[in-house]
Write a protein that holds these residues in place. Structure first.
Motif, PDB file in Angstrom:
ATOM      1  N   MET A  27       0.813  -1.214   0.000  1.00 21.93           N
ATOM      2  CA  MET A  27       0.000   0.000   0.000  1.00 21.93           C
ATOM      3  C   MET A  27       0.851   1.271   0.000  1.00 21.93           C
ATOM      4  N   ASN A  28       2.059   1.152   0.489  1.00 16.70           N
ATOM      5  CA  ASN A  28       2.912   2.335   0.695  1.00 16.70           C
ATOM      6  C   ASN A  28       3.065   3.225  -0.540  1.00 16.70           C
ATOM      7  N   PRO A  29       3.314   2.686  -1.733  1.00 21.25           N
ATOM      8  CA  PRO A  29       3.507   3.562  -2.899  1.00 21.25           C
ATOM      9  C   PRO A  29       2.292   4.411  -3.263  1.00 21.25           C
ATOM     10  N   LEU A  30       1.120   4.036  -2.799  1.00 24.50           N
ATOM     11  CA  LEU A  30      -0.095   4.775  -3.138  1.00 24.50           C
ATOM     12  C   LEU A  30      -0.241   6.073  -2.345  1.00 24.50           C
ATOM     13  N   PHE A  31       0.442   6.159  -1.201  1.00 27.60           N
ATOM     14  CA  PHE A  31       0.141   7.239  -0.255  1.00 27.60           C
ATOM     15  C   PHE A  31       1.334   8.164  -0.013  1.00 27.60           C
ATOM     16  N   SER A  32       1.004   9.420   0.215  1.00 30.92           N
ATOM     17  CA  SER A  32       2.018  10.414   0.562  1.00 30.92           C
ATOM     18  C   SER A  32       2.384  10.317   2.042  1.00 30.92           C
TER      19      SER A  32
END
Length: 593
Positions: A27-32
């Motif tokens: 999920m990390n790459p989706l969020f700032s």
């Protein structure tokens, strides 16, 4: 897009499961920005793992007050209510699911490009009674327009810390959708369940009762609880994921084995050892404990030990000093060395092993075996039983130890069920007599994991206590420091502490956060045997039991105790059937006011 994720974590044993790490990694790459909010008390090592792997930006540790909604409220407060307005979307989710099974980016892009959607979730729950249709709260994403509205902080700042999860569902989960819908915002779900058929479903909650529909409609997460609550479908679910997703299903198996008892039926098929030739590394410290009651069987074990290509230290215990010269003679014949301990004739093979606590605690891996015979049925329940256990656990020692060494999670290797016990069953009355002792020992060992031994009609165990183990996996058992006074003398009565220990080893290891593997039986027995025995016709209900020779199991006192346990259920049933009609007639004649 600048996205914010408020991720709520809870683990009843205050640990961080690997599926959570994987989930955050995906999920990390989706969020700032990702705020990790734990309602469990994680140790510093777990928190450092999250930070070192750069999976999260901030950690909020709190008590499990108010459950998820209280946590999301506190997460928003930690970010700052004015700062929330700087993000294009705010997603709330929790770790009650496995996934993502598929790439989440196309889903986000689809809803971000859809101007008719202001907030969205994975699944919705249809209207039922007074409850309106609503998005299920394990995953909801709000666009900026919703976050900027006065209704958003008003809703979240008024979230109370309810102690009853049903209050949270009634006041918040079922209301969050309608609250913002009444403000004019529109929502959608990845899987709209409203018009879906609910045949064979006891309740129209698809996330719990219909995992197959969840998967078939492309929902990227599946809930954890139904895999354990509805286990008859779990193997099919795992098979579907393996065929249609890159998600590593071992994360599911590992988490289920840690949080729930790891002997659940749906898990057992995945716990078989791989029997490829292998050996532990040269640095591995291995001890073998062999209890020699029958000296005529010692040579057969030494012949197998001599084939090992790894170093080990041999500890032999025996019940009498008179047997020591014979043991030494056999050792010399096979050019073998061993430390010999005379431990007396109390506790069979188990107490002698526990008496070696100081010695065995120095090793990485321990094998525990004994020269087994069974007086009540020596060939069928003795020799064949022993030979099966030797073939499964003693001969392939190198392969089994290599697997123990490879996996930090593994703490125990047990044998599959010996041939004899595929055709007979352990007597339920006998098992019922053992359960109180198991429950008592669990408390005495100070185990923190919760288990209800009453719920089991049988146990996953290594019949005869042959095992390979890591000392730490069984440390609570050794730390009991059992004495000879606590163990009954021979002939051993039914329901003794030794019977309890035999059945508890897998569960003790689970209590220590260790899993187990099963050494497969080298002889193939058709599963039809089990099916035939399970589905015996009522007119032919005789099911052979393992014979009990009460001379060996408590004599007259043991037989009387067994008779009571075996027949109490029958007496209770007959009494109920006989008295029920009489009571109904009595109530008709003499009604209560």
């Amino acid at each position: 897009m600048k996205r914010l994720l408020l991720y709520v974590h809870f683990n009843r044993y205050n640990s961080l499961s690997d599926h959570v790490l994987y989930q955050l990694e995906q999920m990390n790459p989706l969020f700032s920005r990702i705020v990790f909010i734990s309602n469990s008390q994680l140790d510093e090592a777990a928190i450092n793992t999250l930070r070192e792997r750069r999976l999260i930006d901030e950690v909020v540790q709190r008590k499990n007050s108010g459950f998820d909604f209280g946590a999301w409220r506190d997460g928003m407060d930690a970010v700052g209510w004015e700062q929330l307005k700087n993000f294009d979307s705010l997603t709330i989710m929790n770790d009650t699911c496995f996934g993502p099974l598929w790439d989440m980016l196309p889903i986000y892009q689809k809803f971000e490009e859809d101007n008719t959607v202001d907030f969205w979730g994975l699944t919705n729950h249809r209207a039922q009674g007074k409850m309106k249709e609503h998005l299920q709260s394990y995953f909801i994403s709000f666009k900026k327009e919703v976050v900027l509205s006065p209704a958003f902080p008003h809703f979240w700042l008024n979230v109370q810390d309810f102690d009853d999860v049903q209050d949270v569902i009634d006041h918040y989960e079922t209301q969050v959708t309608t609250t913002f819908e009444e403000e004019g915002f529109r929502y959608r779900a990845v899987f709209d369940t409203v018009d879906e058929p609910t045949d064979h479903m006891p309740h129209p909650d698809f996330s719990f009762y219909n995992t197959s529909a969840i998967l078939q409609h492309g929902v990227p997460f599946i809930k954890v609880k139904p895999l354990n609550a509805i286990p008859e479908y779990t193997v099919a679910v795992l098979d579907f994921i393996q065929k249609n997703s890159d998600y590593p299903t071992e994360l599911i198996l590992r988490h289920m084995s840690k949080v729930f008892p790891n002997t659940e039926n749906y898990l057992l098929a995945y716990k078989y050892a791989q029997m490829a030739p292998a050996s532990p590394s040269p640095k591995a410290k291995v001890a073998i404990h062999l209890h020699v009651f029958y000296t005529d069987l010692l040579a057969s074990f030494l012949e197998i030990f001599a084939t090992y290509d790894f170093a080990y230290d041999l500890y032999i215990t025996t019940d009498s000093k008179k047997k020591v010269p014979t043991i030494e003679e056999v050792l010399n014949l096979y050019n073998a060395q061993a430390a010999i301990h005379v431990t007396g004739n109390v506790g069979r093979d188990v107490l002698p092993m526990l008496k070696l606590k100081k010695e065995l605690s120095q090793y990485d891996y321990v094998g525990h075996f004994h020269t087994k015979k069974s007086k009540e049925a020596d060939f069928w329940a003795g020799e064949s039983w022993r030979n099966d256990l030797v073939d499964m656990l003693v001969r392939p020692a190198g392969s089994l130890l290599a697997q123990l060494e490879k996996s930090p999670d593994l703490g125990l290797v047990i044998a599959d069920i010996p041939t004899y016990f595929r055709f007979v069953k352990l007597d339920p009355a006998h098992e019922a007599m053992i359960e109180p002792m198991m429950t008592k020992m669990w408390k005495e060992m100070g185990m923190t994991k919760v288990i209800d031994f009453k719920a089991y009609s049988t146990y996953v165990m290594s019949y005869g206590t042959f095992i390979w183990f890591k000392y730490d996996a069984l440390k609570p058992l050794f730390d009991l420091d059992l004495t000879e006074e606590q163990v009954p003398a021979e002939p051993l009565p039914q329901g003794s502490i030794l019977h309890a220990i035999e059945r508890m080893m897998v569960y003790i290891a689970w209590g220590q956060d260790y899993d187990f593997i099963i050494a497969p039986h080298p002889k193939r027995l058709a599963p039809y045997i089990d099916v035939n025995l399970l589905n015996t016709k009522p007119s032919n209900t005789f099911y052979p039991w393992a014979p009990i020779e009460f001379t060996q199991f408590g004599g007259l006192k043991g037989s009387v105790k067994f008779f009571f346990h075996a027949n109490f259920g029958i007496l209770k049933y007959v009494t109920k059937r006989v008295l029920a009609p009489a009571l109904r007639i009595y109530h008709k004649v003499m009604p209560f006011n």
